[in-house]
Design a protein around this motif. Structure first.
Motif, PDB file in Angstrom:
ATOM      1  N   LEU A  84       0.801  -1.139   0.080  1.00  0.00           N
ATOM      2  CA  LEU A  84       0.115  -0.039  -0.143  1.00  0.00           C
ATOM      3  C   LEU A  84       0.882   1.249   0.103  1.00  0.00           C
ATOM      4  CD1 LEU A  84      -2.898  -0.953   2.386  1.00  0.00           C
ATOM      5  CD2 LEU A  84      -3.082  -0.347  -0.030  1.00  0.00           C
ATOM      6  N   ARG A 107       3.419   1.437  -1.819  1.00  0.00           N
ATOM      7  CA  ARG A 107       4.242   1.526  -2.988  1.00  0.00           C
ATOM      8  C   ARG A 107       5.734   0.989  -2.701  1.00  0.00           C
ATOM      9  NH1 ARG A 107       0.837   6.338  -5.903  1.00  0.00           N
ATOM     10  NH2 ARG A 107      -1.048   4.889  -5.606  1.00  0.00           N
ATOM     11  N   THR A 145       0.209   4.500   6.436  1.00  0.00           N
ATOM     12  CA  THR A 145      -0.060   3.939   5.193  1.00  0.00           C
ATOM     13  C   THR A 145      -1.465   4.555   4.620  1.00  0.00           C
ATOM     14  OG1 THR A 145       0.472   1.758   6.391  1.00  0.00           O
ATOM     15  CG2 THR A 145      -0.558   1.794   3.993  1.00  0.00           C
ATOM     16  N   LEU A 161      -6.012  -7.891  -0.726  1.00  0.00           N
ATOM     17  CA  LEU A 161      -6.241  -6.397  -1.002  1.00  0.00           C
ATOM     18  C   LEU A 161      -7.512  -6.545  -2.100  1.00  0.00           C
ATOM     19  CD1 LEU A 161      -3.039  -4.598  -1.083  1.00  0.00           C
ATOM     20  CD2 LEU A 161      -4.855  -4.092   0.443  1.00  0.00           C
ATOM     21  N   ALA A 187     -10.607  -8.265   0.665  1.00  0.00           N
ATOM     22  CA  ALA A 187     -10.815  -8.219   2.042  1.00  0.00           C
ATOM     23  C   ALA A 187     -11.517  -6.766   2.176  1.00  0.00           C
ATOM     24  CB  ALA A 187      -9.817  -8.163   2.939  1.00  0.00           C
ATOM     25  N   ARG A 188     -12.512  -6.640   3.133  1.00  0.00           N
ATOM     26  CA  ARG A 188     -12.872  -5.315   3.322  1.00  0.00           C
ATOM     27  C   ARG A 188     -12.564  -5.108   4.958  1.00  0.00           C
ATOM     28  NH1 ARG A 188     -19.141  -5.003   2.424  1.00  0.00           N
ATOM     29  NH2 ARG A 188     -19.261  -6.396   3.958  1.00  0.00           N
ATOM     30  N   GLY A 189     -11.823  -3.947   5.156  1.00  0.00           N
ATOM     31  CA  GLY A 189     -11.267  -3.531   6.458  1.00  0.00           C
ATOM     32  C   GLY A 189      -9.762  -4.024   6.684  1.00  0.00           C
ATOM     33  N   PHE A 190      -8.963  -3.089   7.201  1.00  0.00           N
ATOM     34  CA  PHE A 190      -7.542  -3.430   7.192  1.00  0.00           C
ATOM     35  C   PHE A 190      -7.294  -4.473   8.013  1.00  0.00           C
ATOM     36  CE2 PHE A 190      -3.316  -2.517   7.306  1.00  0.00           C
ATOM     37  CZ  PHE A 190      -2.964  -1.485   6.226  1.00  0.00           C
ATOM     38  N   ARG A 191      -7.475  -5.016   9.142  1.00  0.00           N
ATOM     39  CA  ARG A 191      -7.593  -6.067   9.771  1.00  0.00           C
ATOM     40  C   ARG A 191      -8.019  -7.290   9.233  1.00  0.00           C
ATOM     41  NH1 ARG A 191      -6.713  -4.862  15.694  1.00  0.00           N
ATOM     42  NH2 ARG A 191      -7.797  -2.679  16.049  1.00  0.00           N
ATOM     43  N   THR A 242      -7.850  -7.579   6.212  1.00  0.00           N
ATOM     44  CA  THR A 242      -6.960  -7.697   5.040  1.00  0.00           C
ATOM     45  C   THR A 242      -5.478  -8.532   5.407  1.00  0.00           C
ATOM     46  OG1 THR A 242      -7.784  -5.567   4.241  1.00  0.00           O
ATOM     47  CG2 THR A 242      -5.824  -6.519   3.142  1.00  0.00           C
TER      48      THR A 242
END
Lengths: 249, 274
Positions: free
Chosen positions: B35, B37, B162, B214, B217-221, B223
């Motif tokens: 994320l 890069r 991030t 990526l 998934a929905r949501g950082f955790r 992912t």
């Protein structure tokens, strides 16, 4: 009460190019200031200097009576930068997670999110009218929806000062007008001081209590009414252009 | 050869355990790196590791003691990449390319000066997941625990930088320190795990599971968890497949990772149509 923002003799430059020269102004509690000016006039540079994101060559900046170099109470400030390239389009965070990031400024390490924080997130999402989007990925939303979510992120700490850098640049006219109404409501109902950078001198005139016109130097700072009779602005714009902007209101 | 028989071998148990642990920590770090890069940083630092191991061997630090030279050198280079992007206004990929090519060039020169240690050097480059010792499994456990603990501790800060580094700075987060933490953890992972699984697998484990997660998934955790799960599936599935088909293990794991990524892209399109 000390001024919310106090800028004295500010000079900024990129390399050898002067971007801002001798900028002096004050923003008082509850003001709604529209920062306007042509492309390359230093509007974003001014905002970034106020937040310590770009360096200044000379001058003093005070936030809530504290010199910028000593300022640490960042939860008093909500910031919405230019939307372009703010985050990568595949960023996986949900709306709730993005708004939660706004709470970090009010916390010391280790930053933990409490139940009260969750309630605050719910409240601000409802206030912004985006509560139904809370489980959606931020990248899946339309430009207008993203902007509301980012404003919710900036406001979740109930800041006393909200700084927005061209927040409506990517929005269609209808969404832009709704966004301006929302800001006016925030300013009126929560007494939040607002500093808004925009290209749109005419529209902001109807919302903001003061206008700050930049063109690498401070050309004008005062109310819209004063703007309409300002000889400095007449000299800058020409009488016809000034009349056309003011005629809209 | 059936699954029970394969599992009865000590080398397989060690490969599956150490490989899964490395897959988890690479997937977690990979989500932040992709994320931001900086996804090729694993590849770049692996090249620097090559140079630093060549230096260690030239200085007569053999086997595990090479780490005493390699670790500080690679960590310094990881910070160098960060400084290049911050101070010299070089983009992330260019900064990685600069440090990576420098690392490999120095490695080649030192290898040529050193003469007879090329076999040792190349064992670092290509690793062998099926040749992992008990001590190396322990190393993987300690490494995984350390990295995951630090990521958990600094989770909010890592997500904030991030999302947007400037917004994180205005939230009072010391963004320079958190960015340094991320690249230092990556350097630590690359140096320690490269000997176990090789340069190709490290890079693939950093990029592919996180890129697949990526997509879906929905949501950082979610992912992070999904990336870790997909990484482990690829390591376990790839290791079994390689033993059953008698083909190279690292390459099989990479191929399986790629297939999972392909399926994730397809799944995303299906979800979008619904």
């Amino acid at each position: 009460m000390p001024p919310v923002i106090d800028v004295k003799g500010l000079y900024c430059r990129y390399g050898a190019t002067h971007v801002l020269s001798d900028i002096t102004f004050r923003v008082e509690d509850g003001d709604y200031v529209g920062i306007v000016g042509p492309n390359g006039s230093g509007k974003s540079t001014l905002v970034r200097a106020l937040l310590g994101l770009s360096s200044r060559d000379e001058g003093e900046i005070g936030l809530f009576g504290v010199p910028l170099s000593e300022f640490e109470d960042w939860q008093q400030i909500g910031y919405l930068p230019q939307h372009f390239n703010l985050f990568t389009s595949n960023f996986p965070a949900t709306v709730t997670e993005v708004v939660r990031l706004g709470l970090l400024s009010g916390k010391r390490f280790p930053r933990r999110i409490s139940r009260a924080d969750t309630a605050r997130i719910d409240d601000i999402l409802e206030y912004m009218g985006v509560q139904d989007l809370r489980r959606r990925r931020i990248g899946q939303l339309s430009g207008g929806q993203q902007q509301r979510v980012l404003l919710a992120r900036a406001m979740v700490n109930q800041p006393r000062l909200l700084i927005l850098d061209e927040p409506t640049a990517a929005l269609d006219p209808e969404t832009r007008d709704r966004f301006y109404s929302l800001l006016a409501e925030v300013n009126r109902e929560r007494n939040t001081t607002i500093l808004l950078v925009t290209h749109d001198s005419a529209t902001i005139g109807s919302c903001a209590s003061k206008l700050l016109y930049l063109d690498k130097r401070l050309v004008f700072y005062g109310t819209f009414r004063e703007f309409c009779v300002s000889s400095a602005m007449t000299n800058h714009f020409g009488e016809l252009a000034q009349h056309q902007i003011c005629r809209l209101h | 050869m059936d699954i029970a028989e394969i599992l009865s071998y000590g080398f397989m148990q060690r490969a599956l355990l150490a490989g899964s642990l490395i897959a988890v920590l690479c997937a977690v770090l990979g989500c932040f790196l992709v994320l931001r890069r900086l996804s090729l940083i694993g590849d770049g630092l692996a090249h620097v590791t090559f140079g630093s191991v060549a230096l260690a061997l030239l200085l007569k630090f053999y086997a595990a003691s090479a780490l005493f030279v390699s670790l500080p050198v690679v960590m310094l280079c990881s910070l160098g990449i960060l400084k290049l992007t911050e101070r010299a206004r070089v983009t992330g990929d260019a900064a990685i390319g600069i440090v990576s090519s420098l690392g490999i060039a120095i490695g080649v020169i030192l290898a040529s000066l050193g003469g007879g240690f090329t076999a040792d050097l190349f064992s670092y480059l290509f690793g062998n997941i099926l040749a992992i010792s008990r001590a190396e499994v322990l190393l993987a456990v300690v490494l995984c625990a350390t990295v995951l603990l630090l990521v958990t501790f600094f989770y909010h800060e890592l997500v904030a930088i991030t999302f947007n580094e400037e917004l994180a700075r205005i939230s009072g987060i010391r963004t320079g320190r958190i960015s340094s933490l991320l690249v230092l953890l990556t350097a630590l992972t690359v140096v320690l795990a490269m000997k176990l699984v090789g340069i190709m697998l490290i890079s693939a484990l950093l990029i592919l599971p996180s890129s697949a997660a990526l997509q879906l998934a929905r949501g950082f955790r979610t992912t992070l968890l999904l990336a870790a799960l997909l990484g482990v599936i690829a390591v376990i599935g790839g290791t079994f497949a390689s033993v059953m088909l008698n083909i190279p293990t690292g390459a099989t794991i990479v191929l399986l990772n790629f297939m999972i990524f392909g399926l994730a892209c397809f799944g995303k399109r299906l979800l979008a149509q619904e």
